[in-house]
Design a protein around this motif. Structure first.
Motif, PDB file in Angstrom:
ATOM      1  N   SER A  54       9.722   2.578  -1.755  1.00 55.11           N
ATOM      2  CA  SER A  54       8.471   2.461  -0.871  1.00 55.11           C
ATOM      3  C   SER A  54       7.732   3.869  -1.313  1.00 55.11           C
ATOM      4  O   SER A  54       6.385   3.944  -1.324  1.00 55.11           O
ATOM      5  CB  SER A  54       8.588   2.374   0.648  1.00 55.11           C
ATOM      6  OG  SER A  54       9.260   3.376   1.348  1.00 55.11           O
ATOM      7  N   SER A  76      -3.036   2.453   1.007  1.00 54.63           N
ATOM      8  CA  SER A  76      -2.400   1.703   1.867  1.00 54.63           C
ATOM      9  C   SER A  76      -2.242  -0.008   1.603  1.00 54.63           C
ATOM     10  O   SER A  76      -1.266  -0.369   1.575  1.00 54.63           O
ATOM     11  CB  SER A  76      -3.147   1.656   3.280  1.00 54.63           C
ATOM     12  OG  SER A  76      -2.493   0.909   4.152  1.00 54.63           O
ATOM     13  N   CYS A  80       0.958  -1.909  -0.010  1.00 55.75           N
ATOM     14  CA  CYS A  80       1.372  -2.783   0.711  1.00 55.75           C
ATOM     15  C   CYS A  80       1.646  -4.246  -0.057  1.00 55.75           C
ATOM     16  O   CYS A  80       2.294  -4.814  -0.011  1.00 55.75           O
ATOM     17  CB  CYS A  80       0.458  -3.493   1.734  1.00 55.75           C
ATOM     18  SG  CYS A  80       0.687  -2.198   3.257  1.00 55.75           S
ATOM     19  N   THR A  93       6.977  -5.210   5.347  1.00 55.72           N
ATOM     20  CA  THR A  93       5.881  -4.329   4.574  1.00 55.72           C
ATOM     21  C   THR A  93       5.248  -3.330   5.629  1.00 55.72           C
ATOM     22  O   THR A  93       4.973  -2.197   5.323  1.00 55.72           O
ATOM     23  CB  THR A  93       4.828  -5.245   3.802  1.00 55.72           C
ATOM     24  OG1 THR A  93       5.601  -6.270   3.115  1.00 55.72           O
ATOM     25  CG2 THR A  93       3.856  -4.550   3.112  1.00 55.72           C
ATOM     26  N   VAL A  94       4.831  -3.990   6.724  1.00 59.29           N
ATOM     27  CA  VAL A  94       4.255  -3.067   7.625  1.00 59.29           C
ATOM     28  C   VAL A  94       5.016  -1.879   8.380  1.00 59.29           C
ATOM     29  O   VAL A  94       4.630  -0.589   8.345  1.00 59.29           O
ATOM     30  CB  VAL A  94       3.631  -3.872   8.973  1.00 59.29           C
ATOM     31  CG1 VAL A  94       2.798  -3.065   9.910  1.00 59.29           C
ATOM     32  CG2 VAL A  94       2.670  -4.819   8.425  1.00 59.29           C
ATOM     33  N   MET A  97       5.618   0.787   5.118  1.00 63.19           N
ATOM     34  CA  MET A  97       4.405   1.439   4.733  1.00 63.19           C
ATOM     35  C   MET A  97       3.498   2.100   5.807  1.00 63.19           C
ATOM     36  O   MET A  97       3.102   3.196   5.574  1.00 63.19           O
ATOM     37  CB  MET A  97       3.300   0.443   3.864  1.00 63.19           C
ATOM     38  CG  MET A  97       4.031   0.026   2.595  1.00 63.19           C
ATOM     39  SD  MET A  97       4.247   1.225   1.279  1.00 63.19           S
ATOM     40  CE  MET A  97       5.307   0.266   0.301  1.00 63.19           C
ATOM     41  N   SER A 119      -3.349  -1.381   7.936  1.00 57.80           N
ATOM     42  CA  SER A 119      -1.988  -1.449   7.683  1.00 57.80           C
ATOM     43  C   SER A 119      -1.417  -2.865   7.926  1.00 57.80           C
ATOM     44  O   SER A 119      -0.650  -3.351   7.215  1.00 57.80           O
ATOM     45  CB  SER A 119      -1.046  -0.213   8.003  1.00 57.80           C
ATOM     46  OG  SER A 119      -1.281   0.802   7.407  1.00 57.80           O
ATOM     47  N   SER A 122      -2.980  -5.522   5.651  1.00 57.05           N
ATOM     48  CA  SER A 122      -2.389  -5.262   4.378  1.00 57.05           C
ATOM     49  C   SER A 122      -0.883  -5.786   4.274  1.00 57.05           C
ATOM     50  O   SER A 122      -0.634  -6.403   3.310  1.00 57.05           O
ATOM     51  CB  SER A 122      -2.461  -3.756   3.957  1.00 57.05           C
ATOM     52  OG  SER A 122      -3.723  -3.632   4.043  1.00 57.05           O
ATOM     53  N   GLY A 123      -0.088  -5.514   5.474  1.00 55.69           N
ATOM     54  CA  GLY A 123       1.165  -5.758   5.396  1.00 55.69           C
ATOM     55  C   GLY A 123       1.373  -7.236   5.431  1.00 55.69           C
ATOM     56  O   GLY A 123       2.283  -7.996   5.095  1.00 55.69           O
TER      57      GLY A 123
END
Length: 244
Positions: A54, A76, A80, A93-94, A97, A119, A122-123
């Motif tokens: 990551s 970000s 993601c 993912t959240v 990241m 975030s 995006s996640g």
């Protein structure tokens, strides 16, 4: 639980169907080869997070987009998207990241609420961009092709990510938040070379699944093995003793 309990109540009060049917149906519904992809993708995402993959993806996105307005917000979103294409999970993912990028964004002057929201959304691309765990479950439940369902999420997932990036750019330019770092080609090349093993994860999985070489479940197993080997032997952030 609401659906399950209401079904049990209906069976008890309104039918003569024995309640033994409930656990039998629960077992039958989950006794599915495609569903085995879910724990494999969760494990591969965990291995990649702990194994330093990551951080390589973040470094690559930062070297490429850091010079834009709201560069860290762009990082970000793109990071993601990369990790979503590896883990298949929006939650993973959240977690992977956001734990790194939210504090960094706040340190650069971003509003904590905006950083967290960026975030989070995006996640959530992990539920759209293949290989998506939710897409696998939905396709299995509906008895449609998992490969075609995953492929159908590629364009919408990327398009949503681009829309997020445009909004972030406009928001940061209007409000004046976020520092810009100078674009350095050498840094980009170095970050790209370092991230190649990480970037190969979605390539290996998606090419194999779409070409029919292996199923999504087999691809998820390959992702676990690949993530383990890369984390231990390439990035050397994990040891065999860490795996349990």
């Amino acid at each position: 639980f609401a659906i399950g309990l209401s079904s049990v109540l209906t069976l008890t009060l309104c039918t003569r169907i024995p309640l033994q049917v409930v656990p039998q149906r629960l077992f039958t519904a989950t006794d599915s080869f495609p569903f085995m992809a879910v724990p494999f993708f969760i494990l591969s995402g965990s291995l990649m997070e702990q194994g330093g993959i990551s951080r390589r993806l973040i470094a690559l996105a930062s070297s490429f987009l850091g010079a834009c307005h709201g560069g860290l917000g762009m990082v970000s979103i793109v990071a993601c998207m990369f990790f979503a294409a590896i883990s298949g999970s929006g939650t993973a993912t959240v977690a992977a990241m956001g734990s790194i990028l939210i504090p960094a964004m706040v340190k650069q002057g971003y509003d904590p609420g905006f950083s967290s929201a960026l975030s989070a959304i995006s996640g959530s691309l992990g539920t759209v961009i293949p290989p998506s765990i939710l897409m696998i479950v939905a396709a299995s439940t509906a008895s449609v092709s998992i490969g075609q369902a995953l492929m159908a999420g590629m364009v919408p997932g990327v398009l949503i990510g681009v829309i997020y990036m445009v909004y972030n750019y406009i928001h940061c330019k209007v409000t004046g938040i976020g520092e810009k770092s100078p674009f350095q080609p050498k840094r980009l090349v170095k970050a790209f070379l370092s991230a190649i093993p990480a970037l190969m994860v979605p390539v290996i999985m998606l090419v194999g699944m779409y070409s029919g070489i292996y199923t999504p479940t087999e691809g998820a197993g390959i992702a676990v093995a690949y993530a383990m080997l890369v984390s231990i032997y390439v990035y050397k952030r994990l040891k065999w003793s860490d795996i349990p």
